[in-house]
Design a protein around this motif. Structure first.
Motif, PDB file in Angstrom:
ATOM      1  N   LEU A  25       0.842  -1.193   0.000  1.00 16.48           N
ATOM      2  CA  LEU A  25       0.000   0.000   0.000  1.00 16.48           C
ATOM      3  C   LEU A  25       0.877   1.243   0.000  1.00 16.48           C
ATOM      4  O   LEU A  25       0.573   2.242  -0.658  1.00 16.48           O
ATOM      5  CB  LEU A  25      -0.859  -0.034   1.268  1.00 16.48           C
ATOM      6  N   PHE A  26       1.955   1.187   0.769  1.00 15.20           N
ATOM      7  CA  PHE A  26       2.858   2.334   0.848  1.00 15.20           C
ATOM      8  C   PHE A  26       3.786   2.389  -0.365  1.00 15.20           C
ATOM      9  O   PHE A  26       4.003   3.453  -0.950  1.00 15.20           O
ATOM     10  CB  PHE A  26       3.665   2.243   2.149  1.00 15.20           C
ATOM     11  N   LEU A  27       4.313   1.222  -0.747  1.00 15.93           N
ATOM     12  CA  LEU A  27       5.196   1.174  -1.924  1.00 15.93           C
ATOM     13  C   LEU A  27       4.476   1.696  -3.163  1.00 15.93           C
ATOM     14  O   LEU A  27       5.070   2.340  -4.028  1.00 15.93           O
ATOM     15  CB  LEU A  27       5.644  -0.269  -2.198  1.00 15.93           C
TER      16      LEU A  27
ATOM     17  N   VAL B  39       7.511   4.512  -3.300  1.00 19.35           N
ATOM     18  CA  VAL B  39       8.861   4.385  -3.834  1.00 19.35           C
ATOM     19  C   VAL B  39       8.844   3.733  -5.220  1.00 19.35           C
ATOM     20  O   VAL B  39       9.749   3.949  -6.019  1.00 19.35           O
ATOM     21  CB  VAL B  39       9.763   3.643  -2.829  1.00 19.35           C
TER      22      VAL B  39
END
Lengths: 300, 279
Positions: free
Chosen positions: A131-133, A140
């Protein structure tokens, strides 16, 4: 009855009693729910109330008459596309990884362990990381793409990409599993096949195509059946990563059933869809088994 | 020819190292994010290591949700699930592998048939069953569907069938009953299989998400995999990105037990794959 016969009889009873707890639990936890599903499908139970009435075939009518717009076919199609992608990762990816990581030394052993580790991380945890990647603005992944001079991708908010994002997540999660299964299968292939092929002048690629692939076909079949079924059941990755969105583009079948039951509280309709889903899985399993009896090579 | 071989091997090694690094990247990024201070999370050029290691996010994770409670619940449910699965599994595996009572094969077919029925199909009736028993939001409800595993029975039966009959006969001559044979002969001789299957069950139960999500909605009974999503949800959409270090700290904590198991039992966990593929 003599003493010996009594003793044997007692032993048979003890053996039966050993099986009893497991069999009873399986009846309650697997077969009773299947029967109950059918029963619920004939009621108008909506979970908000305790009472319900039998309404005959009303829910089945709803299912078949609205087949065009009740999301069952859509979500089955989404799930099948997902399954094809997920299987490509585990099966094609697995066999390629098995070739690449197959060398038997300490470095490669450590690398194999590293490739398998994602399999043991909870899917919800993995999805949280992705989810963050995959965040459109700060993720990122998009930063790395920009380094390569590529455009940023809306991994989770673009309806055409979101399903692929789910496949990337689950592929990362299970490719190591495919690799390990293929490695153990390849170790069973006799070296003689390769030696005589090499004598006949076959290169590595030819050996792979004409020896390895046919001789691991039972493994491929095993992975095909098990991975197809486990891909059809996908829920966690979708629930955490995309929540079925955007615009239903990742609403897989189990998510659809879950939403019918626990968001719309229509467990009557959800039961109908569950039964159809189960019938589909059974059908595919039986067909694959039949087909494989003719076409799979068990000579390795 | 020799040179070509060395070249191939070098290329293989480099490629393998590259792919391993890609596979490890998400895990590395989780750790990297967990250790960063909030101010370094949303830079236009992300930092590949924190300028200073900040453990504050771990404390914050603990404050935002009852992580300790989640971990306890998970350990508790996992323990009892394993207890029942191993208990019912080993007994039934013996009965099916060695028993000779009438109807044995029919009952075994029932067990094998259960392998074909995924929990994603049976969860609605199981939910209404638990609801009628008053087991929604309870440990009984969490544990109930995990008290038996057809897969466990199948694998253990395979192992028990390989034990030589003469050991069992000798045990019986010594006066061992069925339970004695299981305890003193079958279990010790099949320890690696039991351990492997138990590890698979452990990981499955620890990471379980689907059923815990359905049967619980209170922190008191929430398990860690679902609790982690809760940790994500307590931050609103606006705050979540700058608090991703807190979520990643929680993620890291949640997987510690599994990583420890993996380090200790790597051999068994990897061999579990091979066992699973043999039919």
């Amino acid at each position: 009855m003599n003493k010996r016969q009594i003793k044997i009889k007692r032993e048979r009873i003890a053996e039966f009693l050993c099986c009893l707890p497991a069999v009873l639990l399986i009846l309650v936890l697997t077969y009773y729910p299947l029967a109950e599903l059918v029963r619920i499908s004939f009621t108008d139970w909506n979970m908000l109330t305790l009472d319900y009435n039998y309404v005959g075939l009303k829910n089945w009518q709803w299912f078949f008459e609205n087949a065009a717009n009740n999301r069952f076919l859509d979500s089955m199609w989404i799930t099948i596309r997902y399954a094809v992608g997920a299987m490509a990762a585990t099966i094609a990816g697995g066999i390629l990884f098995a070739l690449l990581f197959g060398r038997m030394n300490r470095l490669f052993g450590a690398m194999r362990a590293a490739v398998v580790i994602p399999r043991y991380i909870a899917m919800s945890t993995s999805a949280m990381i992705f989810l963050f990647l995959m965040n459109g603005e700060y993720g990122v992944f998009n930063y790395l793409l920009s380094l390569l001079g590529l455009e940023r991708v809306n991994w989770l908010t673009d309806g055409n990409i979101a399903l692929l994002s789910v496949i990337i997540l689950t592929g990362w999660h299970s490719i190591g599993y495919g690799m390990m299964i293929y490695l153990s299968s390849m170790q069973g292939i006799s070296r003689e096949y390769y030696e005589s092929a090499a004598l006949d002048g076959a290169g590595k690629l030819q050996q792979f195509v004409y020896i390895t692939i046919p001789l691991v076909s039972p493994t491929t079949l095993f992975l095909f059946v098990t991975q197809f079924i486990s891909a059809m059941k996908v829920f966690q990755a979708v629930d955490v990563l995309t929540g079925g969105g955007p615009y239903f583009s990742t609403e897989v079948i189990v998510y659809h059933i879950y939403a019918l039951a626990f968001e719309d509280y229509r467990i009557d309709r959800a039961s109908v869809v569950s039964i159809m889903f189960f019938a589909f899985i059974l059908l595919i399993t039986v067909l694959t088994m039949k087909w494989s009896d003719k076409n799979v090579n068990y000579d390795a | 020819m020799r040179n070509k071989k060395i070249l191939m091997r070098t290329v293989q090694t480099i490629l393998a190292i590259g792919i391993t690094l890609i596979m490890l990247f998400p895990i590395y990024w989780m750790i990297n994010t967990a250790l960063k201070p909030s101010s370094e999370l949303l830079l236009p050029v992300p930092r590949f290591w924190p300028s200073q290691v900040d453990f504050g996010s771990f404390l914050m994770a603990w404050e935002k949700v009852p992580l300790g409670r989640y971990l306890f619940n998970t350990a508790f449910v996992t323990f009892w699930s394993l207890f029942f699965q191993i208990g019912t599994g080993i007994l039934a595996a013996y009965g099916f592998a060695r028993g000779r009572f009438p109807g044995r094969d029919l009952l075994f077919l029932l067990v094998i048939g259960a392998l074909m029925v995924p929990p994603q199909v049976t969860f609605i009736p199981l939910y209404t069953l638990c609801s009628r028993l008053g087991w929604v939001n309870s440990f009984q409800g969490l544990i109930l569907p995990n008290t038996v595993s057809a897969y466990f029975i199948f694998m253990m039966r395979q192992a028990f069938m390989t034990v030589d009959q003469s050991y069992i006969d000798a045990g019986k001559l010594e006066g061992l009953g069925v339970l004695g044979v299981i305890r003193h002969i079958m279990v010790p001789m099949c320890r690696p299989t039991i351990l492997t299957v138990a590890l698979i069950s452990f990981v499955g139960s620890w990471n379980d998400y689907f059923w815990p999500k359905i049967i619980t909605n209170k922190d008191e009974y929430r398990m860690i995999a679902v609790g982690l999503v809760r940790l994500y949800d307590v931050f609103g959409t606006n705050e979540i990105l700058e608090n991703m270090n807190v979520v990643m700290s929680g993620a890291l904590i949640s997987m510690v037990p599994i990583l420890i198991l993996f380090v200790i039992f790597q051999k068994y966990m990897l061999s579990g794959f091979t066992k699973a593929s043999m039919k």
